[in-house]
Design a protein around this motif. Sequence first.
Motif, PDB file in Angstrom:
ATOM      1  N   UNK A 197       0.826  -1.204   0.000  1.00 10.58           N
ATOM      2  CA  UNK A 197       0.000   0.000   0.000  1.00 10.58           C
ATOM      3  C   UNK A 197       0.865   1.262   0.000  1.00 10.58           C
ATOM      4  N   UNK A 198       1.836   1.330   0.919  1.00  9.75           N
ATOM      5  CA  UNK A 198       2.672   2.523   1.015  1.00  9.75           C
ATOM      6  C   UNK A 198       3.631   2.650  -0.171  1.00  9.75           C
ATOM      7  N   UNK A 199       4.142   1.544  -0.683  1.00  8.22           N
ATOM      8  CA  UNK A 199       4.995   1.605  -1.867  1.00  8.22           C
ATOM      9  C   UNK A 199       4.215   2.172  -3.049  1.00  8.22           C
ATOM     10  N   UNK A 200       3.011   1.689  -3.256  1.00 11.00           N
ATOM     11  CA  UNK A 200       2.176   2.174  -4.359  1.00 11.00           C
ATOM     12  C   UNK A 200       1.877   3.666  -4.183  1.00 11.00           C
ATOM     13  N   UNK A 201       1.592   4.094  -2.962  1.00 10.49           N
ATOM     14  CA  UNK A 201       1.336   5.518  -2.711  1.00 10.49           C
ATOM     15  C   UNK A 201       2.550   6.361  -3.073  1.00 10.49           C
ATOM     16  N   UNK A 202       3.746   5.909  -2.665  1.00 11.85           N
ATOM     17  CA  UNK A 202       4.978   6.635  -2.977  1.00 11.85           C
ATOM     18  C   UNK A 202       5.222   6.699  -4.482  1.00 11.85           C
ATOM     19  N   UNK A 203       5.043   5.572  -5.159  1.00 16.86           N
ATOM     20  CA  UNK A 203       5.279   5.529  -6.605  1.00 16.86           C
ATOM     21  C   UNK A 203       4.274   6.398  -7.366  1.00 16.86           C
ATOM     22  N   UNK A 204       3.001   6.345  -6.964  1.00 23.24           N
ATOM     23  CA  UNK A 204       1.993   7.177  -7.626  1.00 23.24           C
ATOM     24  C   UNK A 204       2.295   8.655  -7.431  1.00 23.24           C
ATOM     25  N   UNK A 205       2.705   9.034  -6.244  1.00 24.45           N
ATOM     26  CA  UNK A 205       3.041  10.428  -5.963  1.00 24.45           C
ATOM     27  C   UNK A 205       4.204  10.880  -6.849  1.00 24.45           C
ATOM     28  N   UNK A 206       5.239  10.054  -6.965  1.00 22.46           N
ATOM     29  CA  UNK A 206       6.383  10.382  -7.812  1.00 22.46           C
ATOM     30  C   UNK A 206       5.965  10.508  -9.277  1.00 22.46           C
ATOM     31  N   UNK A 207       5.186   9.554  -9.773  1.00 18.88           N
ATOM     32  CA  UNK A 207       4.767   9.575 -11.177  1.00 18.88           C
ATOM     33  C   UNK A 207       3.902  10.799 -11.471  1.00 18.88           C
ATOM     34  N   UNK A 208       2.934  11.087 -10.611  1.00 21.81           N
ATOM     35  CA  UNK A 208       2.076  12.249 -10.846  1.00 21.81           C
ATOM     36  C   UNK A 208       2.896  13.540 -10.818  1.00 21.81           C
ATOM     37  N   UNK A 209       3.884  13.614  -9.940  1.00 22.89           N
ATOM     38  CA  UNK A 209       4.745  14.802  -9.886  1.00 22.89           C
ATOM     39  C   UNK A 209       5.548  14.945 -11.175  1.00 22.89           C
ATOM     40  N   UNK A 210       6.139  13.847 -11.640  1.00 19.33           N
ATOM     41  CA  UNK A 210       6.937  13.900 -12.871  1.00 19.33           C
ATOM     42  C   UNK A 210       6.086  14.280 -14.078  1.00 19.33           C
ATOM     43  N   UNK A 211       4.910  13.684 -14.194  1.00 21.66           N
ATOM     44  CA  UNK A 211       4.024  13.976 -15.330  1.00 21.66           C
ATOM     45  C   UNK A 211       3.560  15.426 -15.274  1.00 21.66           C
TER      46      UNK A 211
END
Length: 180
Positions: free
Chosen positions: A156-170
Amino acid sequence: VRRTKSIQKEQKCGVYTYTPVFIRFCLDQNKTMEDAEFYLRYYVGHKGKFGHEFMEFEFDSGGKLRYANNSNYKNDSMIRKQVHVTKAVIDEVKRIIEDSEITREDDNTWPEPDKVGRQELEIKINGEHIRLTCSKIGSLLDVQDSKDPEGLRIFYYLVQDLKCLVFSLITLHFKIKPIP
């Protein structure tokens, strides 16, 4: 079996049978297989009233980040974005994955995908290949009520971190007005 995990010993790329372009890339870069091969894919989605709605992103070792979001709500169209990121970003994604220790987890006791939806996380890193699948997680309460709360919490927390990074980059990459 929903999970596949294979561990390979560190060897030069030329030993493996891959496409000539990939082998040439590895030999030119003087990298081992584990250094060159990295892949991460996350998918979350469901089929419902508005058809197949999903969000998916993937990173590869060449620095390509692909993002797709399909929502048919009010006849919305699919959003697709592709960005090339630096080695530093890929290294940070690898660090996030390694720090989470997700490769030690097993999804056998996690909630099975159902009508609510499914999540998939596929990672190739350091010679390991894992594929984890479970139903959509609505909140931490769903995690705590599962048979493997610790493993699902890590997911759960890994997915949250990855989604946050991806949305920031995009968001940063496709910003219409650049930051002064």
